[in-house]
Scaffold this motif. Structure first.
Motif, short mmCIF file in Angstrom:
data_model
loop_
_atom_site.label_atom_id
_atom_site.label_comp_id
_atom_site.label_asym_id
_atom_site.label_seq_id
_atom_site.Cartn_x
_atom_site.Cartn_y
_atom_site.Cartn_z
N ARG A 97 49.29 34.12 46.27
CA ARG A 97 48.42 34.11 45.08
C ARG A 97 47.22 33.18 45.23
N ILE A 100 44.71 34.60 47.84
CA ILE A 100 43.98 35.76 47.33
C ILE A 100 42.97 35.32 46.29
N SER A 101 43.37 34.43 45.40
CA SER A 101 42.45 33.92 44.36
C SER A 101 41.22 33.28 44.98
N GLU A 102 41.44 32.43 45.98
CA GLU A 102 40.31 31.76 46.62
C GLU A 102 39.42 32.77 47.35
N SER A 103 40.04 33.75 47.98
CA SER A 103 39.26 34.77 48.69
C SER A 103 38.38 35.55 47.72
N ILE A 104 38.91 35.88 46.56
CA ILE A 104 38.12 36.58 45.54
C ILE A 104 36.98 35.70 45.05
N CYS A 105 37.28 34.42 44.80
CA CYS A 105 36.24 33.49 44.35
C CYS A 105 35.12 33.36 45.38
N ARG A 106 35.47 33.51 46.64
CA ARG A 106 34.48 33.42 47.73
C ARG A 106 33.87 34.79 48.05
N GLU A 107 34.11 35.75 47.16
CA GLU A 107 33.55 37.09 47.26
C GLU A 107 33.97 37.84 48.51
N ASP A 109 36.08 40.74 50.01
CA ASP A 109 36.68 41.94 49.44
C ASP A 109 38.10 42.16 49.97
N GLU A 110 38.82 43.05 49.32
CA GLU A 110 40.22 43.30 49.64
C GLU A 110 40.40 43.71 51.10
N PHE A 113 40.15 40.78 53.46
CA PHE A 113 41.36 39.96 53.38
C PHE A 113 42.50 40.62 54.15
#
Length: 131
Positions: A97, A100-107, A109-110, A113
Motif C-alpha cells: 500500500r 503504491i501510494s508513493e508511486s501514484i503521488c510521484r505520477e 502509472d500502473e 509500477f
C-alpha cells in the motif's frame, strides 16, 4: 552469501539482515538445510550487536524461513519456506500500500509500477535458476 548492510540507511539493521537472508533464499544462494552462521559469529563478521542478529533470526524463524536448533545451530528451513496463505497475501497487500501510494503521488502509472515488479521478479527467478 555476502551480507551487505547500509549503516546510513533509514531501514533498521535487523530488517536489512532479514531482507538479505530472504533474498538469498529466494535467489537460491541459500539452499534448504544449509547452515547459517551462529548469532555470535554473524554479529562479529558483519560488525553488529548480537542482539540485532538474534532479533533477525527470531523473526525469520517465526516466519518459517529458518530453524534454530540448540545442537545443530541455525539452518535454512530444510522443508522450504511455507507457501503463501491468505494471511500472507493480506500482509503483502498491507506492505504494498505505501509503495503504491508513493508511486501514484510521484505520477508513476500502473504499468510502470508493474514493470518494476515484473523486472525484479524475473531477476530473482533468473538467479534462482542459475544456482
Amino acid at each position: 552469501m555476502l551480507i551487505q548492510l547500509d549503516f546510513e540507511s533509514k531501514e533498521p539493521i535487523y530488517l536489512q539482515l532479514i531482507h538479505q537472508i530472504i533474498e538469498g533464499i529466494a535467489k537460491g544462494q541459500l539452499k534448504p538445510g544449509e547452515d547459517l552462521p551462529s548469532v555470535r559469529s554473524l554479529a562479529s563478521d558483519i560488525g553488529v550487536n548480537l542482539h540485532t542478529v538474534n532479533k533477525s533470526y527470531q523473526q525469520l524463524k517465526q516466519e518459517g524461513f529458518i530453524l534454530i536448533h540448540r545442537q545443530k545451530g541455525v539452518v535454512v528451513n530444510p522443508e522450504g519456506v511455507p507457501s503463501a496463505t491468505t494471511a500472507y497475501i493480506k500482509q503483502l497487500s498491507h506492505k504494498l500500500r505505501p509503495l503504491i501510494s508513493e508511486s501514484i503521488c510521484r505520477e508513476m502509472d500502473e504499468q510502470a509500477f508493474l514493470n518494476v515488479c515484473s523486472d525484479l521478479y524475473k531477476e530473482f527467478m533468473t538467479e534462482r535458476q542459475g544456482n
